[in-house]
Design a protein around this motif. Structure first.
Motif, PDB file in Angstrom:
ATOM      1  N   VAL A  70       3.419   9.897  -9.936  1.00 31.84           N
ATOM      2  CA  VAL A  70       2.591  10.744 -11.045  1.00 31.84           C
ATOM      3  C   VAL A  70       2.038  11.779 -11.388  1.00 31.84           C
ATOM      4  O   VAL A  70       1.739  12.552 -11.889  1.00 31.84           O
ATOM      5  CB  VAL A  70       2.008   9.158 -11.546  1.00 31.84           C
ATOM      6  CG1 VAL A  70       1.365   9.797 -12.650  1.00 31.84           C
ATOM      7  CG2 VAL A  70       2.895   7.717 -11.965  1.00 31.84           C
ATOM      8  N   SER A  71       1.098  11.715  -9.458  1.00 34.47           N
ATOM      9  CA  SER A  71       0.226  13.243  -9.256  1.00 34.47           C
ATOM     10  C   SER A  71       1.451  13.986 -10.036  1.00 34.47           C
ATOM     11  O   SER A  71       1.091  15.439 -10.458  1.00 34.47           O
ATOM     12  CB  SER A  71      -0.245  13.326  -8.621  1.00 34.47           C
ATOM     13  OG  SER A  71      -0.880  14.293  -8.241  1.00 34.47           O
ATOM     14  N   THR A  72       2.586  14.493  -9.488  1.00 33.62           N
ATOM     15  CA  THR A  72       3.765  15.710  -9.249  1.00 33.62           C
ATOM     16  C   THR A  72       4.012  16.056 -10.560  1.00 33.62           C
ATOM     17  O   THR A  72       3.966  16.362 -11.045  1.00 33.62           O
ATOM     18  CB  THR A  72       4.329  15.507  -8.025  1.00 33.62           C
ATOM     19  OG1 THR A  72       4.167  15.260  -6.716  1.00 33.62           O
ATOM     20  CG2 THR A  72       5.615  16.027  -7.581  1.00 33.62           C
ATOM     21  N   ARG A  73       4.288  14.674 -11.408  1.00 32.57           N
ATOM     22  CA  ARG A  73       4.691  14.781 -12.367  1.00 32.57           C
ATOM     23  C   ARG A  73       3.278  16.177 -13.738  1.00 32.57           C
ATOM     24  O   ARG A  73       4.043  16.166 -14.423  1.00 32.57           O
ATOM     25  CB  ARG A  73       5.823  13.229 -13.008  1.00 32.57           C
ATOM     26  CG  ARG A  73       6.654  13.218 -11.999  1.00 32.57           C
ATOM     27  CD  ARG A  73       7.360  12.098 -13.065  1.00 32.57           C
ATOM     28  NE  ARG A  73       8.530  11.723 -12.172  1.00 32.57           N
ATOM     29  CZ  ARG A  73       9.346  10.962 -12.133  1.00 32.57           C
ATOM     30  NH1 ARG A  73       8.634   9.672 -13.127  1.00 32.57           N
ATOM     31  NH2 ARG A  73      10.473  10.737 -11.767  1.00 32.57           N
ATOM     32  N   LEU A  74       2.494  15.132 -13.148  1.00 40.79           N
ATOM     33  CA  LEU A  74       1.603  15.209 -13.588  1.00 40.79           C
ATOM     34  C   LEU A  74       1.177  17.204 -13.647  1.00 40.79           C
ATOM     35  O   LEU A  74       0.866  18.481 -14.979  1.00 40.79           O
ATOM     36  CB  LEU A  74       0.208  15.205 -14.019  1.00 40.79           C
ATOM     37  CG  LEU A  74       0.085  13.190 -14.507  1.00 40.79           C
ATOM     38  CD1 LEU A  74      -1.674  12.321 -14.420  1.00 40.79           C
ATOM     39  CD2 LEU A  74       0.594  12.969 -16.885  1.00 40.79           C
ATOM     40  N   VAL A 117       0.965  -1.554  -0.426  1.00 42.71           N
ATOM     41  CA  VAL A 117       0.249  -0.079  -0.450  1.00 42.71           C
ATOM     42  C   VAL A 117       1.119   0.977  -0.116  1.00 42.71           C
ATOM     43  O   VAL A 117       0.503   2.613  -1.175  1.00 42.71           O
ATOM     44  CB  VAL A 117      -1.001   0.323   0.697  1.00 42.71           C
ATOM     45  CG1 VAL A 117      -1.966   1.515   0.745  1.00 42.71           C
ATOM     46  CG2 VAL A 117      -2.171  -1.175   1.169  1.00 42.71           C
ATOM     47  N   LEU A 118       1.747   1.336   0.954  1.00 41.46           N
ATOM     48  CA  LEU A 118       2.713   2.344   0.774  1.00 41.46           C
ATOM     49  C   LEU A 118       3.721   2.620  -0.414  1.00 41.46           C
ATOM     50  O   LEU A 118       3.531   3.563  -0.835  1.00 41.46           O
ATOM     51  CB  LEU A 118       4.223   2.278   2.202  1.00 41.46           C
ATOM     52  CG  LEU A 118       2.929   1.958   2.904  1.00 41.46           C
ATOM     53  CD1 LEU A 118       4.368   2.083   4.255  1.00 41.46           C
ATOM     54  CD2 LEU A 118       2.742   3.781   3.869  1.00 41.46           C
ATOM     55  N   ILE A 119       4.206   1.780  -1.255  1.00 39.66           N
ATOM     56  CA  ILE A 119       4.417   1.461  -2.299  1.00 39.66           C
ATOM     57  C   ILE A 119       3.282   2.414  -3.555  1.00 39.66           C
ATOM     58  O   ILE A 119       3.686   3.308  -4.294  1.00 39.66           O
ATOM     59  CB  ILE A 119       5.311   0.208  -3.169  1.00 39.66           C
ATOM     60  CG1 ILE A 119       5.844  -0.007  -2.084  1.00 39.66           C
ATOM     61  CG2 ILE A 119       5.499   1.045  -4.288  1.00 39.66           C
ATOM     62  CD1 ILE A 119       6.541  -1.320  -2.229  1.00 39.66           C
ATOM     63  N   LEU A 120       2.565   1.725  -3.401  1.00 42.70           N
ATOM     64  CA  LEU A 120       1.308   2.544  -4.383  1.00 42.70           C
ATOM     65  C   LEU A 120       0.869   3.628  -4.187  1.00 42.70           C
ATOM     66  O   LEU A 120       0.980   4.403  -4.665  1.00 42.70           O
ATOM     67  CB  LEU A 120       0.116   1.306  -4.205  1.00 42.70           C
ATOM     68  CG  LEU A 120      -0.964   1.311  -5.472  1.00 42.70           C
ATOM     69  CD1 LEU A 120      -0.905   1.716  -6.633  1.00 42.70           C
ATOM     70  CD2 LEU A 120      -2.352   0.772  -5.048  1.00 42.70           C
ATOM     71  N   LEU A 121       0.874   4.010  -2.713  1.00 40.95           N
ATOM     72  CA  LEU A 121       0.703   5.571  -2.591  1.00 40.95           C
ATOM     73  C   LEU A 121       1.893   6.254  -3.179  1.00 40.95           C
ATOM     74  O   LEU A 121       1.243   7.023  -3.967  1.00 40.95           O
ATOM     75  CB  LEU A 121       0.542   5.342  -1.317  1.00 40.95           C
ATOM     76  CG  LEU A 121      -1.127   5.525  -0.483  1.00 40.95           C
ATOM     77  CD1 LEU A 121      -0.264   5.046   1.149  1.00 40.95           C
ATOM     78  CD2 LEU A 121      -2.518   6.005  -1.259  1.00 40.95           C
ATOM     79  N   PHE A 122       3.320   5.650  -2.669  1.00 43.45           N
ATOM     80  CA  PHE A 122       4.304   7.366  -3.243  1.00 43.45           C
ATOM     81  C   PHE A 122       4.482   6.527  -4.576  1.00 43.45           C
ATOM     82  O   PHE A 122       4.591   8.150  -5.250  1.00 43.45           O
ATOM     83  CB  PHE A 122       5.158   5.929  -2.810  1.00 43.45           C
ATOM     84  CG  PHE A 122       6.983   6.590  -3.480  1.00 43.45           C
ATOM     85  CD1 PHE A 122       6.786   8.138  -2.772  1.00 43.45           C
ATOM     86  CD2 PHE A 122       6.993   5.796  -4.537  1.00 43.45           C
ATOM     87  CE1 PHE A 122       8.007   8.601  -2.764  1.00 43.45           C
ATOM     88  CE2 PHE A 122       8.410   6.671  -4.461  1.00 43.45           C
ATOM     89  CZ  PHE A 122       9.229   8.174  -4.575  1.00 43.45           C
TER      90      PHE A 122
END
Length: 56
Positions: free
Chosen positions: A43-47, A33-38
């Motif tokens: 991806v959100s930051t890059r977008l 879960v932590l890896i998925l959240l990271f």
């Protein structure tokens, strides 16, 4: 941490694993879960850093 009723059933799964003393499997799920959240945060930051088109 994760509620029993939320997170798509992950909290319930963690509760069951805790009751069965399967701490190794519970820790693995938490790690995933932590890896998925990271990954989603990256991806959100890059977008958000991409320049917006001028047409809209």
């Amino acid at each position: 941490m994760l509620g029993l009723g939320g997170a798509g059933g992950i909290g319930a799964e963690l509760a069951v694993l805790k009751e069965m003393f399967r701490y190794d499997q519970a820790a693995f799920i938490i790690l995933l879960v932590l890896i998925l959240l990271f990954a989603v945060a990256q991806v959100s930051t890059r977008l958000r850093q991409r320049p917006m088109r001028q047409g809209r």
